[in-house]
Enzyme design. Structure first.
Site, short mmCIF file in Angstrom:
data_model
loop_
_atom_site.label_atom_id
_atom_site.label_comp_id
_atom_site.label_asym_id
_atom_site.label_seq_id
_atom_site.Cartn_x
_atom_site.Cartn_y
_atom_site.Cartn_z
N GLY A 43 48.71 33.66 37.47
CA GLY A 43 48.45 32.32 36.96
C GLY A 43 48.10 31.37 38.08
N SER A 110 47.06 38.56 42.15
CA SER A 110 46.36 37.33 41.84
C SER A 110 47.20 36.14 42.35
CB SER A 110 46.12 37.29 40.33
OG SER A 110 45.14 36.38 40.00
N TRP A 111 47.51 35.15 41.52
CA TRP A 111 48.44 34.10 41.98
C TRP A 111 49.75 34.73 42.47
CZ3 TRP A 111 50.04 29.74 43.85
CH2 TRP A 111 51.40 29.41 43.74
N ASP A 267 35.84 42.15 41.21
CA ASP A 267 36.72 41.05 40.81
C ASP A 267 35.96 39.74 40.90
OD1 ASP A 267 38.70 39.07 40.62
OD2 ASP A 267 40.21 40.31 41.61
N HIS A 295 39.27 42.21 38.01
CA HIS A 295 40.45 41.49 38.48
C HIS A 295 41.77 41.99 37.89
CE1 HIS A 295 42.85 38.19 39.91
NE2 HIS A 295 43.19 37.85 38.70
N1 STX Z 1 44.20 32.73 38.37
C1 STX Z 1 44.40 33.99 38.92
C2 STX Z 1 45.58 34.69 38.32
O1 STX Z 1 46.64 34.67 38.86
C3 STX Z 1 43.12 31.97 38.90
C4 STX Z 1 45.38 35.29 37.03
N2 STX Z 1 44.26 35.74 36.57
N3 STX Z 1 44.50 36.18 35.30
C5 STX Z 1 45.76 35.98 35.04
O2 STX Z 1 46.34 35.45 36.12
C6 STX Z 1 46.46 36.26 33.75
C7 STX Z 1 46.64 37.75 33.58
C8 STX Z 1 47.80 35.59 33.73
C9 STX Z 1 45.60 35.74 32.60
#
Ligand code: STX
Length: 316
Positions: A43, A110-111, A267, A295
Site C-alpha cells: 500500500g 512493494s510499500w 513491474d 508487480h
Molecule cells: N503502491 C505499491 C504497493 O505497495 C504504490 C501495492 N501495490 N499493490 C498493492 O500494494 C495492493 C496489493 C495492496 C493492491
C-alpha cells in the site's frame, strides 16, 4: 516451481493499542517455537490477508502479520491522523517487544519493501535478514511514473478510467487532485475517487490483467483505506527527509544484513529501476529478476522466488 505453503490459521490474534486513537490487528501463525518473521504488507493501506502466511514454512517459522495503521482489521479505518512511516516503524518495534522477540527476519513487498527498509535502517540490530519484493523507495520519479505519466503509456485504456474523477484543469498534478477529493469530507466524492485510484493499481499489478484482483481493489472499504492512506503518504514523500533518503541510509546501514530482492521484470507499479538502484547500493544482496512477472506478489514466478528465499534464510 515452488508454490505457497498450505493455508493455516493463526494460533494467536489480538488488537494492540499503539496510540490514543489507533489499535492494530496482530496475529501469529506457524510454529510457536520457530524463527520469527515479520510481514510488512503493501500500500500503504493494503492490509494483510491469510495468503500472506503462506510464504513461510509453518514448521520452521513463527509468522507475525499485522495490519498497519488505518487498514485491514486495525482501527479506526482509513484514519490519517498520526499515520506516518515513523509511526509504523515504532509500531513494529512495540510488537516485537510485546511478543518477546529479540531479532526477526523481515519480509515485505512493494510499500512493504519501503517499510522494511525504513525499519531496518532504524533498527539494523533487530534484523536477521531482509526479503524484499517489487522495490519501492517513494522517490518523486517513482510516484510520477505510476500516478502521473509512465504506466499510462502501457495502460492508456485503464488510465482513462483512473483520471475520470479529476477535471481537465487539475490533471497536470493527479496526486494533489486526488488528495483533495480523498480528504474532502463528502463520503460519496471520497469513495468515487478512492475506487478510481485503487482500481488503477489493481488493473496494472499483473503481467496479465486479473479481473478478480480488479474486483477486490474496487470494493468500497478496501479502496478507501488504500487510496486515502497511499495518497497521504505520497503527498508527504513517504515522510522521508529528502528524495532518495532511504537509498542513502540503506547504503550506510544495511551492508551486513543478508538481503534478497525479488523483482518482476515487467513491474509497472514499482518499475525495476528501483530494485536495480537498491542492488547497486547493496552489492552483497541477491537480486532475482523474474522474467515473466509484473508487480503482484501472487504471480507464480514471484511466489517461487520468494518462497525459495524464505526457505533459504530460515536456516540463518
Ligand atoms: N503502491 C505499491 C504497493 O505497495 C504504490 C501495492 N501495490 N499493490 C498493492 O500494494 C495492493 C496489493 C495492496 C493492491
Amino acid at each position: 516451481m515452488t508454490t505457497l505453503y498450505p493455508p493455516i490459521e493463526p494460533y494467536h490474534r489480538f488488537h494492540f493499542p499503539v496510540s490514543d486513537i489507533h489499535e492494530l490487528y496482530v496475529e501469529e501463525s506457524g510454529n510457536k517455537d520457530g524463527v520469527p518473521v515479520v510481514f510488512f504488507h503493501g500500500g500503504p493501506g493494503g492490509g494483510t490477508d491469510p495468503t500472506h502466511r503462506r510464504y513461510f514454512d509453518p514448521a520452521r517459522y513463527r509468522i507475525i502479520l499485522f495490519d498497519q495503521r488505518g487498514c485491514g482489521a486495525s482501527r479506526p479505518h482509513a484514519e490519517l491522523t498520526d499515520n506516518t512511516t515513523w509511526h509504523l516503524v515504532k509500531d513494529a518495534e512495540r510488537i516485537r517487544e510485546k511478543l518477546g522477540i529479540d531479532t526477526w527476519h523481515v519480509f515485505g513487498g512493494s510499500w512493504g519493501s519501503t517499510l522494511a527498509l525504513a525499519y531496518a535502517v532504524t533498527h539494523p540490530d533487530r534484523v536477521k535478514s531482509l526479503t524484499l519484493r517489487g522495490i519501492f523507495l517513494i522517490r518523486r520519479a517513482e510516484i510520477q511514473f505510476f500516478y502521473q505519466e509512465g504506466t499510462s503509456w502501457v495502460f492508456p485504456d485503464y488510465y482513462d478510467e483512473y483520471i475520470k474523477p479529476i477535471p481537465l484543469e487539475e490533471r497536470h498534478d493527479l496526486v494533489t487532485a486526488f488528495y483533495k477529493r480523498l480528504t474532502c469530507g463528502d463520503l460519496a466524492i471520497e469513495n468515487e475517487a478512492a475506487r478510481a485510484w485503487s482500481v488503477w493499481e489493481g488493473s496494472t499489478s499483473k503481467l496479465i490483467i486479473d479481473e478478480g484482483l480488479i474486483a477486490r481493489t474496487a470494493g468500497d472499504a478496501f479502496a478507501r483505506q488504500l487510496a486515502r492512506i497511499e495518497c497521504h503518504y505520497f503527498v508527504n514523500n513517504g515522510f522521508f527527509a529528502w528524495d532518495g533518503w532511504l537509498l542513502d541510509e540503506a547504503k550506510k546501514t544495511l551492508q551486513g544484513i543478508p538481503t534478497t530482492i525479488v523483482q518482476g521484470r515487467y513491474d509497472l507499479v514499482c518499475p525495476m529501476k528501483s530494485a536495480w538502484d537498491l542492488k547497486r547500493a547493496l552489492p552483497g544482496a541477491s537480486l532475482v529478476v523474474v522474467a515473466d512477472a509484473g508487480h503482484s506478489a501472487g504471480e507464480s514466478g514471484i511466489v517461487d522466488a520468494l518462497v525459495k528465499a524464505t526457505d533459504r534464510v530460515a536456516a540463518l
